[in-house]
Design a protein around this motif. Structure first.
Motif, PDB file in Angstrom:
ATOM      1  N   VAL A   1       0.840  -1.191   0.000  1.00  0.00           N
ATOM      2  CA  VAL A   1       0.000   0.000   0.000  1.00  0.00           C
ATOM      3  C   VAL A   1       0.880   1.248   0.000  1.00  0.00           C
ATOM      4  N   THR A   2       0.557   2.164  -0.900  1.00  0.00           N
ATOM      5  CA  THR A   2       1.284   3.426  -0.991  1.00  0.00           C
ATOM      6  C   THR A   2       0.346   4.568  -0.618  1.00  0.00           C
ATOM      7  N   PHE A   3       0.807   5.434   0.294  1.00  0.00           N
ATOM      8  CA  PHE A   3       0.038   6.623   0.653  1.00  0.00           C
ATOM      9  C   PHE A   3       0.484   7.793  -0.222  1.00  0.00           C
ATOM     10  N   GLY A   4      -0.436   8.632  -0.497  1.00  0.00           N
ATOM     11  CA  GLY A   4      -0.094   9.818  -1.287  1.00  0.00           C
ATOM     12  C   GLY A   4      -1.311  10.320  -2.008  1.00  0.00           C
ATOM     13  N   GLY A   5      -1.089  10.657  -3.265  1.00  0.00           N
ATOM     14  CA  GLY A   5      -2.224  11.105  -4.062  1.00  0.00           C
ATOM     15  C   GLY A   5      -2.547  12.541  -3.760  1.00  0.00           C
TER      16      GLY A   5
END
Length: 754
Positions: free
Chosen positions: A750-754
């Motif tokens: 899972v990657t946080f950001g956006g």
């Protein structure tokens, strides 16, 4: 700034399928073990989720009509399957119709009301509408379906109108019954009537100086003989239990001018008695007396001449020809209805509920299942006599089901009662206890260990119940509370429990789905999933086969524009096999194991016009269409599996990491770019963040091209693609090829950001 990467594992799926309404319930312990979709999947009790097996075509129901299936367990090694349809019963074994077809009175609307209980090779069947039936197996091809010839049937309440009397024309044989007011209708033909009469004392005397025999008197219980005079010879007291056809010596007294007997005794049953003397000298005066008593006799009504007159055959001698208001008609009859349900309890055959007596429970004599007689000895009812009891509540709730564990559980349409099994039930010792107030519908409950799973009255809630030591009562829970989407707008029509291999309960819904519950309450495993097919499931049944329970279903399919009802068997669990050719992952399938390779397969008219999958010797061909009941294969094969496709869908709920230093991750933008799938003997499938963004799961494709075993076990890294950030962080898997697919864990990157 580089985005944060987090690795999260879902180590099991025992939470099963939950509703979208629960998609944000990260506070629930089950949340981390659940799925938002588990279509055509099975939740395994130890954690994995696997694609359901396909179903194998067994045959068409008789006359291609609606039918239900019922298990007949002859022994631990031998089970049969009963197919009930409109007016018939057919018998199957190991997925094959054995050629036995019996006529029944049941029509389509009656089938959901049938209740069953079995003792070795005899099954009792209740419907509430027809007399209780008995299915008996004598040999593989020798079965009978008959009415029960009751030793003594149960009777209803006593006539409460003292002015309404019945007068019999005689005490034995064919008699006429005359009522003082309107009583009889044509519906009483075939009924039994119980008549109680007070019989006054009687006596007969003999005064003889030569051999002679007296007339007879009727004795109900106690008799007494006394003689006078000086005589030489023999005096006999004789008894007949068959209306005077045969006589036996009961007592014999001898005198040589020096003895006169005085004696009393009891007869075993209602009897005729008389005196017989043989005199060689002197004169004897003797009296035989019958004490007054209350007589109970029985007759079977054979014809009705009018509302006040009927013809009957006496089955047990009546007391006399006097009028009496103490009479009872059969509890079970065309006029009153017949028992709704049946079971065994403490070596008694138990019936529950009828149209006239909705709250009544009847229990047979102990060890004498077809005898509901109440027997008195010395004025007291014997402990082994039949038992009758009403379950009284504020509302008359019809008894729908009976179930037996340690206690007898009586399930009505409005509440649940128990009769304790810790004490021996007798006519004078029986205490029903009301427990829960949810009620049940027509679906037969299933017992899983010490608990019972049942469908609530309106058919859209599934509950369980069981004894709870802390409260000394039966308590349970709503098993569908977290999966309401599976039953919303639907009702449950049927259920079956397969103990092995996964302890699963299968429920048929009104719109033709199978919703499945993996149920291991001692481990707190309650995992839902659901099955769909190219058609509708209409009934389900579990049959023992070896070490497993095999699920059979009646499936309604549209074939070449016509509606068909097929009996299909779900393939047995083969999850240990590493070869794809050992599996059947298609519906309505035909499996061919030949010694020679075939390029043309016939006998497929039951799939006419359908596009089907074909696996030949482990190789998946392009889809083919059945024409004229046949297929031509691209290449010849020995092991061939042909059937309808179906798709597995798995969807994980929103990803959650609990409380992080910055708070919850819910609502924050995230992206699942990669998933590691921990697989067991699997092949095929697509993965993505939703149904519109899917990538193929990559395996070693060269093995498939070479015709080798392709099933994979271990970790497979699958790319979900970079489809953008969202607030969910879900993983979506679609598996639409006829291969097994079993996942024991999913690790999301899972990657946080956006």
């Amino acid at each position: 700034m580089e985005p944060n990467v987090y690795y999260a594992i879902q180590p099991a799926f025992t939470g099963g399928e939950v509703s979208q309404d629960v998609a944000s319930r990260v506070d629930l312990d089950k949340y981390q073990l659940s799925l938002l979709q588990a279509e055509n999947a099975i939740i395994r009790p130890y954690g994995a989720v696997r694609k359901r097996p396909g179903s194998i075509y067994c045959g068409t129901t008789k006359n291609n009509g609606y039918a239900i299936l019922q298990r007949f367990e002859f022994s631990s090694e031998l089970d049969y399957m009963l197919e009930f349809g409109a007016g018939y019963l057919r018998i199957w074994r190991d997925g094959q119709y054995i050629g036995v077809d019996l006529q029944t009175p049941y029509q389509i609307d009656d089938l959901e009301k049938l209740r069953f209980v079995q003792s070795v090779d005899v099954m009792y069947i209740c419907s509430g509408k027809y007399p209780v039936k008995k299915l008996s197996r004598y040999a593989e091809q020798n079965w009978t379906f008959t009415d029960i010839d009751w030793t003594r049937a149960a009777y209803g309440d006593i006539n409460m109108n003292e002015n309404l009397t019945i007068t019999p024309s005689a005490t034995t044989g064919t008699i006429t019954l005359i009522a003082s007011d309107d009583v009889f209708t044509d519906n009483n033909i075939g009924d039994s009537i119980k008549i109680e009469q007070y019989v006054a004392g009687k006596s007969v005397a003999i005064n003889a100086s030569q051999t002679t025999t007296s007339t007879s008197i009727q004795v109900g219980k106690t008799w007494k003989v006394i003689s006078h005079g000086t005589w030489t010879g023999t005096l006999e007291v004789q008894v007949s239990y068959d209306g005077g056809s045969t006589w036996k010596m009961l007592r014999s007294y001898t005198s040589n001018g020096d003895y006169n007997p005085t004696e009393s005794g009891d007869v075993e049953d209602y009897a005729d008695m008389r005196l017989s003397v043989t005199i060689t000298s002197g004169t004897i005066k003797a009296d035989l007396s019958a004490y007054p008593y209350n007589h109970t006799g029985y007759a079977d009504i054979t014809a009705v001449s009018g509302a006040r007159e009927a013809t009957a055959n006496v089955s047990k001698m009546l007391g006399d020809t006097s009028a009496t208001s103490n009479w009872y008609l059969s509890a079970w009859s065309a006029a009153n209805g017949y028992p709704n349900t049946v079971t065994f309890f403490q070596d008694r055959l138990v019936f529950g509920g009828s149209r006239k007596y909705p709250q009544r429970v009847w229990m047979s004599k102990t060890g004498d299942y077809e005898n509901f007689e109440v027997v008195k000895e010395s004025g007291s009812i014997t402990d082994d006599s039949a038992v009758t009891i009403d379950l009284l509540s504020q509302k008359a709730c019809t008894i729908n089901h009976l179930d037996v564990g340690n206690d007898l559980i009586v399930m009505t349409e409005g509440n649940l009662w128990t009769i304790a099994g810790s004490e021996t039930v007798t006519p004078t010792n029986i205490t029903p206890r009301q427990q829960e107030n949810y009620g049940t519908n027509n679906v037969i409950p299933v017992r899983v260990g010490s608990r019972v799973v049942y469908v609530q009255r309106r058919g859209s809630i599934i509950r369980d119940t069981g004894y709870h030591y802390d409260t000394d009562s039966y308590v349970g829970q709503d098993l569908t509370i977290l999966a309401k989407h599976l039953i919303k707008g639907r009702t449950i029509k049927d259920a079956a429990y397969a103990q092995e291999p996964d302890s699963m309960i299968y429920f048929v819904t009104s719109d033709g789905q199978l919703i499945c519950l993996t149920y291991v309450p001692e481990q707190k495993v309650y995992g839902w999933s659901h099955f769909v097919t190219d058609g509708e499931y209409t009934d389900v049944c579990a049959i023992a086969s070896g070490n497993n329970d095999v699920i059979y279903a009646v499936v309604k399919r549209t074939i070449d524009g016509s509606t068909k009802y097929y009996i299909e068997q779900f393939d047995k669990d083969k999850s240990e096999s590493v070869s794809q050719q050992d599996y059947c992952m298609m519906d309505a399938a035909t499996i061919i194991n030949g010694n020679t390779a075939l390029s043309t397969v016939t006998g497929l008219s039951y799939l006419e016009g359908k596009e089907v999958f074909v696996i030949g010797d482990g190789y998946l061909f392009d889809t083919l269409t059945v024409q004229n009941g046949a297929l031509t294969l691209p290449q010849a094969a020995k092991r061939i599996v042909i059937g309808l496709p179906y798709t597995e869908i798995l969807e994980q709920p929103n990803w959650d990491a609990g409380n992080t230093p910055s708070g919850t991750v819910q609502g924050r933008k995230k992206q699942v770019t990669t998933a590691i799938l921990r697989l067991s003997n699997s092949f095929g499938g697509k993965i993505g963040r939703d149904a519109n963004h899917l990538n193929e799961i990559i395996y070693d494709s060269s093995r498939l091209e070479l015709g080798e075993d392709v099933l994979c076990s271990g970790d497979i890294k699958a790319s979900l693609g970079r489809g953008g950030f969202d607030a969910n962080g879900r993983t979506f898997i679609v598996h639409d090829t006829p291969y097994p697919f079993s996942v024991s864990a999913i690790i999301r990157e899972v990657t946080f950001g956006g």
